[in-house]
Design a protein around this motif. Structure first.
Motif, PDB file in Angstrom:
ATOM      1  N   GLU A 187     -88.118  52.775  95.509  1.00  0.00           N
ATOM      2  CA  GLU A 187     -88.473  52.208  94.445  1.00  0.00           C
ATOM      3  C   GLU A 187     -88.435  52.812  93.147  1.00  0.00           C
ATOM      4  O   GLU A 187     -88.626  53.657  92.894  1.00  0.00           O
ATOM      5  N   VAL A 188     -87.778  52.419  92.161  1.00  0.00           N
ATOM      6  CA  VAL A 188     -87.919  53.071  90.704  1.00  0.00           C
ATOM      7  C   VAL A 188     -88.764  52.826  89.695  1.00  0.00           C
ATOM      8  O   VAL A 188     -88.689  51.507  89.439  1.00  0.00           O
ATOM      9  N   LEU A 189     -89.494  53.324  89.011  1.00  0.00           N
ATOM     10  CA  LEU A 189     -90.023  53.318  88.086  1.00  0.00           C
ATOM     11  C   LEU A 189     -89.712  54.369  86.436  1.00  0.00           C
ATOM     12  O   LEU A 189     -89.079  54.947  86.814  1.00  0.00           O
ATOM     13  N   ILE A 190     -89.861  52.905  85.578  1.00  0.00           N
ATOM     14  CA  ILE A 190     -88.786  53.586  84.294  1.00  0.00           C
ATOM     15  C   ILE A 190     -90.031  53.607  83.271  1.00  0.00           C
ATOM     16  O   ILE A 190     -90.707  52.626  83.046  1.00  0.00           O
ATOM     17  N   GLU A 191     -90.097  54.367  82.221  1.00  0.00           N
ATOM     18  CA  GLU A 191     -91.014  54.542  81.560  1.00  0.00           C
ATOM     19  C   GLU A 191     -90.287  55.456  80.228  1.00  0.00           C
ATOM     20  O   GLU A 191     -89.805  56.363  80.886  1.00  0.00           O
ATOM     21  N   ASN A 192     -91.023  54.954  78.733  1.00  0.00           N
ATOM     22  CA  ASN A 192     -90.496  55.947  78.405  1.00  0.00           C
ATOM     23  C   ASN A 192     -91.406  57.648  78.245  1.00  0.00           C
ATOM     24  O   ASN A 192     -92.359  57.428  78.898  1.00  0.00           O
ATOM     25  N   ASP A 193     -90.212  58.506  78.049  1.00  0.00           N
ATOM     26  CA  ASP A 193     -90.669  60.297  77.920  1.00  0.00           C
ATOM     27  C   ASP A 193     -92.104  60.274  77.214  1.00  0.00           C
ATOM     28  O   ASP A 193     -92.916  61.102  77.372  1.00  0.00           O
ATOM     29  N   SER A 194     -92.037  59.446  75.557  1.00  0.00           N
ATOM     30  CA  SER A 194     -94.092  60.823  75.421  1.00  0.00           C
ATOM     31  C   SER A 194     -94.508  59.893  75.843  1.00  0.00           C
ATOM     32  O   SER A 194     -95.277  60.281  76.109  1.00  0.00           O
ATOM     33  N   ARG A 195     -94.665  58.507  76.791  1.00  0.00           N
ATOM     34  CA  ARG A 195     -95.802  58.066  77.486  1.00  0.00           C
ATOM     35  C   ARG A 195     -96.360  59.193  79.209  1.00  0.00           C
ATOM     36  O   ARG A 195     -97.108  59.462  79.375  1.00  0.00           O
ATOM     37  N   LEU A 196     -94.807  59.394  79.196  1.00  0.00           N
ATOM     38  CA  LEU A 196     -94.646  60.006  80.570  1.00  0.00           C
ATOM     39  C   LEU A 196     -95.607  61.946  80.353  1.00  0.00           C
ATOM     40  O   LEU A 196     -96.767  61.955  81.228  1.00  0.00           O
ATOM     41  N   ALA A 197     -95.140  62.126  79.288  1.00  0.00           N
ATOM     42  CA  ALA A 197     -95.514  63.355  78.379  1.00  0.00           C
ATOM     43  C   ALA A 197     -97.245  63.329  78.222  1.00  0.00           C
ATOM     44  O   ALA A 197     -97.847  64.234  79.422  1.00  0.00           O
ATOM     45  N   ALA A 198     -97.346  62.173  77.816  1.00  0.00           N
ATOM     46  CA  ALA A 198     -99.021  61.543  77.644  1.00  0.00           C
ATOM     47  C   ALA A 198     -99.646  62.319  78.537  1.00  0.00           C
ATOM     48  O   ALA A 198    -101.387  62.516  78.679  1.00  0.00           O
ATOM     49  N   LEU A 199     -99.196  61.137  79.953  1.00  0.00           N
ATOM     50  CA  LEU A 199    -100.216  61.232  80.555  1.00  0.00           C
ATOM     51  C   LEU A 199    -100.416  63.000  81.485  1.00  0.00           C
ATOM     52  O   LEU A 199    -101.068  63.327  82.279  1.00  0.00           O
ATOM     53  N   ALA A 200     -98.576  63.430  82.137  1.00  0.00           N
ATOM     54  CA  ALA A 200     -99.142  64.831  82.301  1.00  0.00           C
ATOM     55  C   ALA A 200    -100.334  65.841  82.142  1.00  0.00           C
ATOM     56  O   ALA A 200    -100.752  66.897  82.223  1.00  0.00           O
ATOM     57  N   GLU A 201    -100.526  65.839  79.814  1.00  0.00           N
ATOM     58  CA  GLU A 201    -101.332  66.076  79.250  1.00  0.00           C
ATOM     59  C   GLU A 201    -102.631  65.957  79.709  1.00  0.00           C
ATOM     60  O   GLU A 201    -103.183  66.699  79.517  1.00  0.00           O
ATOM     61  N   ALA A 202    -102.722  64.351  80.155  1.00  0.00           N
ATOM     62  CA  ALA A 202    -103.894  64.191  80.696  1.00  0.00           C
ATOM     63  C   ALA A 202    -104.558  64.552  81.715  1.00  0.00           C
ATOM     64  O   ALA A 202    -105.734  64.386  82.025  1.00  0.00           O
ATOM     65  N   ARG A 203    -103.302  65.065  82.783  1.00  0.00           N
ATOM     66  CA  ARG A 203    -103.703  65.384  84.206  1.00  0.00           C
ATOM     67  C   ARG A 203    -103.767  66.901  84.321  1.00  0.00           C
ATOM     68  O   ARG A 203    -104.110  66.849  85.262  1.00  0.00           O
ATOM     69  N   ARG A 204    -103.022  67.082  83.667  1.00  0.00           N
ATOM     70  CA  ARG A 204    -102.552  68.940  84.124  1.00  0.00           C
ATOM     71  C   ARG A 204    -102.469  69.404  83.291  1.00  0.00           C
ATOM     72  O   ARG A 204    -103.248  70.744  83.062  1.00  0.00           O
ATOM     73  N   GLY A 205    -102.338  69.232  81.372  1.00  0.00           N
ATOM     74  CA  GLY A 205    -102.365  70.029  80.395  1.00  0.00           C
ATOM     75  C   GLY A 205    -103.188  70.314  79.425  1.00  0.00           C
ATOM     76  O   GLY A 205    -104.975  70.040  80.041  1.00  0.00           O
ATOM     77  N   ALA A 206    -102.551  70.422  78.123  1.00  0.00           N
ATOM     78  CA  ALA A 206    -104.330  70.088  76.926  1.00  0.00           C
ATOM     79  C   ALA A 206    -105.346  68.843  76.820  1.00  0.00           C
ATOM     80  O   ALA A 206    -106.321  68.975  76.493  1.00  0.00           O
ATOM     81  N   ALA A 207    -105.255  67.931  77.701  1.00  0.00           N
ATOM     82  CA  ALA A 207    -105.885  67.138  77.498  1.00  0.00           C
ATOM     83  C   ALA A 207    -106.200  66.668  78.585  1.00  0.00           C
ATOM     84  O   ALA A 207    -107.583  65.394  78.869  1.00  0.00           O
ATOM     85  N   ARG A 208    -106.411  67.600  79.906  1.00  0.00           N
ATOM     86  CA  ARG A 208    -107.024  67.388  80.785  1.00  0.00           C
ATOM     87  C   ARG A 208    -108.289  66.644  80.949  1.00  0.00           C
ATOM     88  O   ARG A 208    -109.625  67.343  80.395  1.00  0.00           O
ATOM     89  N   GLY A 209    -108.478  65.905  81.868  1.00  0.00           N
ATOM     90  CA  GLY A 209    -110.127  65.007  81.828  1.00  0.00           C
ATOM     91  C   GLY A 209    -109.997  64.401  80.922  1.00  0.00           C
ATOM     92  O   GLY A 209    -111.805  63.511  81.038  1.00  0.00           O
ATOM     93  N   ALA A 210    -109.421  63.993  79.793  1.00  0.00           N
ATOM     94  CA  ALA A 210    -109.765  63.732  78.621  1.00  0.00           C
ATOM     95  C   ALA A 210    -109.457  61.719  78.996  1.00  0.00           C
ATOM     96  O   ALA A 210    -107.974  61.769  79.452  1.00  0.00           O
TER      97      ALA A 210
END
Length: 385
Positions: A187-210
């Motif tokens: 299965e292949v999912l395509i997404e805009n890179d800025s949205r994925l960067a936002a998700l990573a920061e919310a899960r693992r990075g500067a915004a973790r837990g927000a």
């Protein structure tokens, strides 16, 4: 705990199974007693749940540690290694790939350089090499991949067709999702890179837990990613956050304040010009500081608009220019304080260049969870692959 009125015992077992899976995925191997304590179930009930999950293939008993004395308590773990996920970041100059287990734990990473003007076939070949490199490093077979999530620059349709891309001209009009589904048997999912960067920061990075986050992708190109109530926000036509397309935001040409600064030496490579200006501003050069002020003036226009509309908990400064967050964040905060009714936390990215590929892995994990581990669908039996 589920309501038992109406004799909905199967529903109760399903919810208890999902609770046990969440506990195991969050803590690693646990005994029945520890699982019962974490989930609030009785030990006999937890034994039934674990037996059912073992039969479905999602849980297995962990062998005792070597040298354990006496009769050790049985421990159980979630079988995160039942399948594998791949995240890919397709940038203008590099293709990055990462391979993880079903919990999103990274097992291998690779990077393939590629020129911005490279032909389509060459860029697709770089994607294939990056993924193959991850498979080789982790000794994983291609058929063991369950899901691939891909982040790319550009405006996308919900199906994965790229309608506009300033950074990669060969991308325009490309059915990227269709191309990659021909190349990879998963299965292949395509997404805009800025949205994925936002998700990573919310899960693992500067915004973790927000739960509500605005990600500013600042660099030679500008973009944003939005997290609303803990989820990536795409909008009806997958065009949410494309404020750079609004001329009044002044984002499209904003990087030119840094790229075209008078102090940049003639002959400097285009990709290095802004960095030279930002470094000079850090040293206190007045011409560079004036250029930074003009850039931040423009950056603050679109950022303030999003803050006023979304009222996020955190704004994350990411992308290539975030390496100079010490130069950019103070004036950006000052301008937002003047414009916004409620000032959010404004932080620099902690993931740097890894944020898109990490976000792609997190996106694949969440997609898998939505398919297999929701009260309406799961846990489904683990299919042999």
């Amino acid at each position: 705990m589920a309501d038992l009125r109406g004799g909905d015992l199967s529903r109760l077992r399903q919810l208890n199974s999902l609770t046990a899976i969440r506990a195991l995925r969050g803590a690693g191997p646990l005994t029945l007693s520890a699982l019962a304590e974490r989930t609030g179930l009785s030990r006999p009930s937890m034994k039934e749940v674990v037996d059912e999950l073992t039969g479905l293939g999602w849980v297995e008993e962990v062998p005792p540690s070597p040298g354990t004395m006496g009769r050790p308590a049985r421990r159980y773990r979630f079988r995160a290694d039942s399948g594998y996920l791949v995240g890919v970041d397709i940038g203008g100059h590099n293709v990055r790939a990462a391979l993880s287990d079903l919990d999103g734990e990274i097992l291998a990473e690779t990077r393939q350089p590629v020129l911005p003007g490279a032909p389509l076939d060459e860029r697709l070949a770089a994607i294939e090499r990056a993924v193959s490199g991850c498979l080789a490093l982790s000794r994983t077979a291609l058929d063991d991949l369950w899901t691939m999530a891909v982040g790319t620059t550009g405006v996308l349709t919900p199906e994965g067709r790229i309608t506009y891309s300033a950074a990669i001209p060969a991308w325009r009009g490309l059915d990227l999702g269709g191309k990659l589904r021909e190349m990879f048997p998963c299965e292949v999912l395509i997404e805009n890179d800025s949205r994925l960067a936002a998700l990573a920061e919310a899960r693992r990075g500067a915004a973790r837990g927000a739960r509500d986050v605005v990600f500013l992708h600042v660099g030679r190109r500008m973009g944003t990613g939005l997290i609303i109530d803990g989820r990536v926000h795409r909008g009806f036509g997958a065009a949410a956050g494309e404020i750079v397309m609004l001329p009044q935001s002044r984002w499209f040409d904003a990087p030119e304040h840094l790229n075209a600064c008078e102090i940049v030496p003639k002959g400097t490579a285009p990709e290095d010009a802004a960095g030279y200006t930002l470094a000079a501003a850090r040293r206190g050069d007045p011409v560079a500081l004036a250029a930074v002020d003009r850039y931040v003036d423009d950056l603050a226009v679109g950022t303030a608009a999003m803050v006023l509309i979304l009222d996020p908990e955190v704004v994350v400064l990411g992308g290539g220019f975030s390496r100079s967050s010490d130069v950019l964040l103070p004036p950006l905060r000052e301008r937002l304080e003047r414009a916004c009714m409620r000032m959010p936390e404004v932080r620099a990215s902690t993931l740097g260049e890894e944020c898109v590929v990490m976000g792609a892995i997190d996106y694949a994990v969440e997609h898998l969870d939505d398919q297999l581990f929701t009260p309406d669908t799961g846990p489904l039996p683990l299919s042999p692959r």
